[in-house]
Design a protein around this motif. Structure first.
Motif, mmCIF file in Angstrom:
data_model
loop_
_atom_site.group_PDB
_atom_site.id
_atom_site.type_symbol
_atom_site.label_atom_id
_atom_site.label_comp_id
_atom_site.label_asym_id
_atom_site.label_seq_id
_atom_site.Cartn_x
_atom_site.Cartn_y
_atom_site.Cartn_z
ATOM 1 N N ILE A 162 5.732 -13.384 0.419
ATOM 2 C CA ILE A 162 4.611 -12.534 0.077
ATOM 3 C C ILE A 162 3.402 -13.433 -0.167
ATOM 4 O O ILE A 162 3.554 -14.610 -0.499
ATOM 5 C CB ILE A 162 4.881 -11.684 -1.177
ATOM 6 C CG1 ILE A 162 5.204 -12.582 -2.387
ATOM 7 C CG2 ILE A 162 5.981 -10.681 -0.917
ATOM 8 C CD1 ILE A 162 5.164 -11.870 -3.716
ATOM 9 N N CYS B 198 0.398 -8.785 -0.996
ATOM 10 C CA CYS B 198 0.918 -7.922 -2.056
ATOM 11 C C CYS B 198 0.080 -8.030 -3.322
ATOM 12 O O CYS B 198 -0.358 -9.116 -3.695
ATOM 13 C CB CYS B 198 2.356 -8.310 -2.412
ATOM 14 S SG CYS B 198 3.609 -7.718 -1.270
ATOM 15 N N MET C 223 5.876 -3.173 -6.007
ATOM 16 C CA MET C 223 5.465 -3.630 -4.685
ATOM 17 C C MET C 223 6.231 -4.882 -4.264
ATOM 18 O O MET C 223 6.544 -5.078 -3.088
ATOM 19 C CB MET C 223 3.959 -3.898 -4.665
ATOM 20 C CG MET C 223 3.098 -2.661 -4.913
ATOM 21 S SD MET C 223 3.356 -1.339 -3.701
ATOM 22 C CE MET C 223 4.338 -0.165 -4.653
ATOM 23 N N ALA D 233 8.687 -5.196 -1.184
ATOM 24 C CA ALA D 233 8.512 -6.235 -0.171
ATOM 25 C C ALA D 233 9.836 -6.876 0.200
ATOM 26 O O ALA D 233 10.101 -7.178 1.372
ATOM 27 C CB ALA D 233 7.535 -7.285 -0.679
ATOM 28 N N GLY E 138 -3.336 -5.165 -1.444
ATOM 29 C CA GLY E 138 -2.074 -5.467 -0.792
ATOM 30 C C GLY E 138 -1.443 -4.222 -0.183
ATOM 31 O O GLY E 138 -1.953 -3.111 -0.327
ATOM 32 N N TRP E 139 -0.303 -4.429 0.475
ATOM 33 C CA TRP E 139 0.443 -3.312 1.061
ATOM 34 C C TRP E 139 1.080 -2.443 -0.019
ATOM 35 O O TRP E 139 1.520 -2.958 -1.048
ATOM 36 C CB TRP E 139 1.551 -3.843 1.959
ATOM 37 C CG TRP E 139 1.107 -4.394 3.262
ATOM 38 C CD1 TRP E 139 0.870 -5.711 3.567
ATOM 39 C CD2 TRP E 139 0.856 -3.653 4.455
ATOM 40 N NE1 TRP E 139 0.472 -5.830 4.873
ATOM 41 C CE2 TRP E 139 0.465 -4.595 5.447
ATOM 42 C CE3 TRP E 139 0.931 -2.303 4.787
ATOM 43 C CZ2 TRP E 139 0.142 -4.205 6.742
ATOM 44 C CZ3 TRP E 139 0.609 -1.910 6.083
ATOM 45 C CH2 TRP E 139 0.217 -2.853 7.055
ATOM 46 N N THR F 92 4.232 -1.318 -0.343
ATOM 47 C CA THR F 92 5.481 -1.651 0.342
ATOM 48 C C THR F 92 6.544 -0.567 0.212
ATOM 49 O O THR F 92 7.556 -0.617 0.906
ATOM 50 C CB THR F 92 6.044 -2.976 -0.197
ATOM 51 O OG1 THR F 92 6.282 -2.852 -1.603
ATOM 52 C CG2 THR F 92 5.079 -4.125 0.054
#
Length: 239
Positions: free
Chosen positions: A151, A133, A139, A143, A105-106, A108
């Motif tokens: 998400i 995510c 995270m 987000a 995932g990102w 964030t």
């Protein structure tokens, strides 16, 4: 009830392996909706090794449910495509160039400013946004600060551990989902969810709005048929 969006990338992979138009990806998109899917997901990549950019444009014309386009917003070609096609939802995935499949995932926190910028581009166009995510509280909190609508929990870790300890496997996802819900985020999920682990996951994530499933469902369809596979997956979402 949680919606099932069917990712048809693998149908495009099969078509591309021989050239021509067999199987017909556009017909597949029509049929998965007719067979009960709540949406169609595609994930175009720069090398077009499965879904082609032209497929995305043609699928938009026949969508009667929801259209979700996944991809890497660091590729301008992808951004331009999404803004042109105007799907119901765009799911932003931090893929690397040449990556076989999405695997994280990102961050964030690290990419907060970038995500705010990109998410605003799509939201200004009226497109619902979702970002990939990991089930990590920091995270999820990060987000919520980006302005995303939803998400998508990356569920490979859950799927990997499910067969040995399903209670432990789902715990971080339930916690992440509860945090996301408390922060006003919608919750999607995807990656390695299948007929065996989907029901347990859905049961323990009551806030779950949508799952996006491709590889496992298409594999099951080889034995069960596409319509039957879709209905069996939807049944796993009933609880």
């Amino acid at each position: 009830m949680t919606k099932l969006s069917v990712n048809i990338n693998k149908i495009a992979t099969l078509r591309n392996s021989r050239g021509g138009n067999n199987p017909d990806v556009i017909k597949a998109a029509i049929d998965v909706q007719k067979f009960g899917a709540d949406g169609v997901t595609v994930h175009p990549r720069p090398d077009e090794r499965h879904i082609r950019y032209s497929d995305v444009r043609e699928i938009k014309k026949i969508i009667t449910t929801e259209f979700n386009i996944e991809g890497n917003c660091r590729e301008q070609k992808f951004v331009d495509l999404v803004l042109e096609v105007q799907p119901d939802q765009v799911t932003l995935v931090p893929d690397e160039l040449g990556q076989i499949t999405s695997d994280h995932g990102w961050d964030t926190v690290k990419h907060k400013d970038y995500l705010i910028e990109m998410i605003s581009v799509f939201k200004k166009a009226g497109i619902r946004t979702s970002i990939f995510c990991d089930p990590v509280e920091a995270m999820i909190i990060g987000a919520a600060k980006t302005g995303t609508d939803r998400i998508e929990l990356y569920t490979e870790g859950y799927a990997r551990e499910f067969s040995t300890n399903r209670e432990k496997a789902v715990r971080p996802y339930a916690t992440a989902a509860a945090t996301a819900h408390s922060l006003g985020l919608g919750i999607n999920a995807g990656h390695d969810l299948d007929m065996h682990n989907l029901g347990w996951f859905s049961k323990h994530i009551p806030e779950l709005k949508e799952v996006s499933i491709g590889h496992a469902l298409i594999c099951d369809a080889l034995y069960l048929g596409l319509e039957n596979a879709i209905q069996l997956y939807k049944r796993q979402l009933l609880h």
